[in-house]
Write a protein that holds these residues in place. Sequence first.
Motif, PDB file in Angstrom:
ATOM      1  N   ALA A  77      50.974   6.535  38.225  1.00 36.23           N
ATOM      2  CA  ALA A  77      50.359   7.786  38.664  1.00 36.23           C
ATOM      3  C   ALA A  77      51.432   8.832  38.952  1.00 36.23           C
ATOM      4  O   ALA A  77      52.517   8.518  39.457  1.00 36.23           O
ATOM      5  N   GLY A  78      51.128  10.085  38.604  1.00 35.70           N
ATOM      6  CA  GLY A  78      52.073  11.159  38.861  1.00 35.70           C
ATOM      7  C   GLY A  78      51.898  12.298  37.886  1.00 35.70           C
ATOM      8  O   GLY A  78      51.027  12.265  37.007  1.00 35.70           O
ATOM      9  N   THR A  79      52.726  13.313  38.025  1.00 38.23           N
ATOM     10  CA  THR A  79      52.717  14.474  37.151  1.00 38.23           C
ATOM     11  C   THR A  79      53.906  14.390  36.204  1.00 38.23           C
ATOM     12  O   THR A  79      55.035  14.153  36.642  1.00 38.23           O
ATOM     13  N   TYR A  80      53.640  14.591  34.919  1.00 38.79           N
ATOM     14  CA  TYR A  80      54.684  14.479  33.906  1.00 38.79           C
ATOM     15  C   TYR A  80      54.740  15.750  33.067  1.00 38.79           C
ATOM     16  O   TYR A  80      53.708  16.299  32.691  1.00 38.79           O
ATOM     17  N   GLU A  81      55.957  16.210  32.782  1.00 33.69           N
ATOM     18  CA  GLU A  81      56.164  17.309  31.838  1.00 33.69           C
ATOM     19  C   GLU A  81      56.592  16.715  30.505  1.00 33.69           C
ATOM     20  O   GLU A  81      57.285  15.688  30.467  1.00 33.69           O
ATOM     21  N   SER A 101      52.184  19.804  30.729  1.00 38.14           N
ATOM     22  CA  SER A 101      52.097  19.011  31.946  1.00 38.14           C
ATOM     23  C   SER A 101      50.821  18.179  31.929  1.00 38.14           C
ATOM     24  O   SER A 101      49.781  18.636  31.444  1.00 38.14           O
ATOM     25  N   GLU A 103      48.604  15.223  34.488  1.00 31.63           N
ATOM     26  CA  GLU A 103      48.454  14.548  35.780  1.00 31.63           C
ATOM     27  C   GLU A 103      47.774  13.205  35.536  1.00 31.63           C
ATOM     28  O   GLU A 103      46.637  13.146  35.088  1.00 31.63           O
ATOM     29  N   SER A 106      44.376  11.409  36.586  1.00 28.96           N
ATOM     30  CA  SER A 106      43.268  12.345  36.387  1.00 28.96           C
ATOM     31  C   SER A 106      42.997  12.570  34.900  1.00 28.96           C
ATOM     32  O   SER A 106      41.855  12.743  34.485  1.00 28.96           O
TER      33      SER A 106
END
Length: 205
Positions: A77-81, A101, A103, A106
């Motif tokens: 889980a997390g935000t990735y570019e 980006s 998430e 989600s």
Amino acid sequence: FQGVDDNQTIKAEFEEIFSVTFQVDMQFAEAYDPESDEVFLSGTMFEWARAGSLRESQLLVPSKSPRIMTNTIELTAGTYEYQYFLNGEEGAEWPRGPYRSIEVPSVLSTNDFFGYRTDPTSAGNLPPDDWLSIYPNPAHDHLFIESKEPLHTILLMDASGRVVMSAPADQNSHRLNISGLPKGFYFLRVTTLNHVFNRTVLLNW
């Protein structure tokens, strides 16, 4: 879990892993050849490793359509570019950014278009006609293209659909030297960061 012996308590926590599918439509990528070109993914999930350097992890493969490329990877889980790359690092969508980006968890799949932040085929994404100016038309020797947003690629095709001229662009205006082309009708496709324009022009008449 917890393991207990006479002297200590051991506690370990495991992060949940998600399967995330990255999918990109290559139909608007300039001069893309599904028979010979390769598409790679890189981003913070790979610590921005050079595109193609982690070949097995970064390479996208064709889906049912040869122009739709996919890659499924395991992420916490997390935000990735991230960005897509055509044939390696030099083929970045946007060499100086911006970056995409996602998430997780989600979003567990993407539906991207190479070189575009939004769907260029969406009816709601069509720009006003006055966003692009092409002149003169008919044109002789030179054709001028002006846009209200930075240009991305320019393709000029003859009546058979063969690309006779292509040009990368990163300004709001561009001049094409058409003096060497036979007279006739041509199809002009101009792409910007968010839009695709198709025009018919009469050259060297």
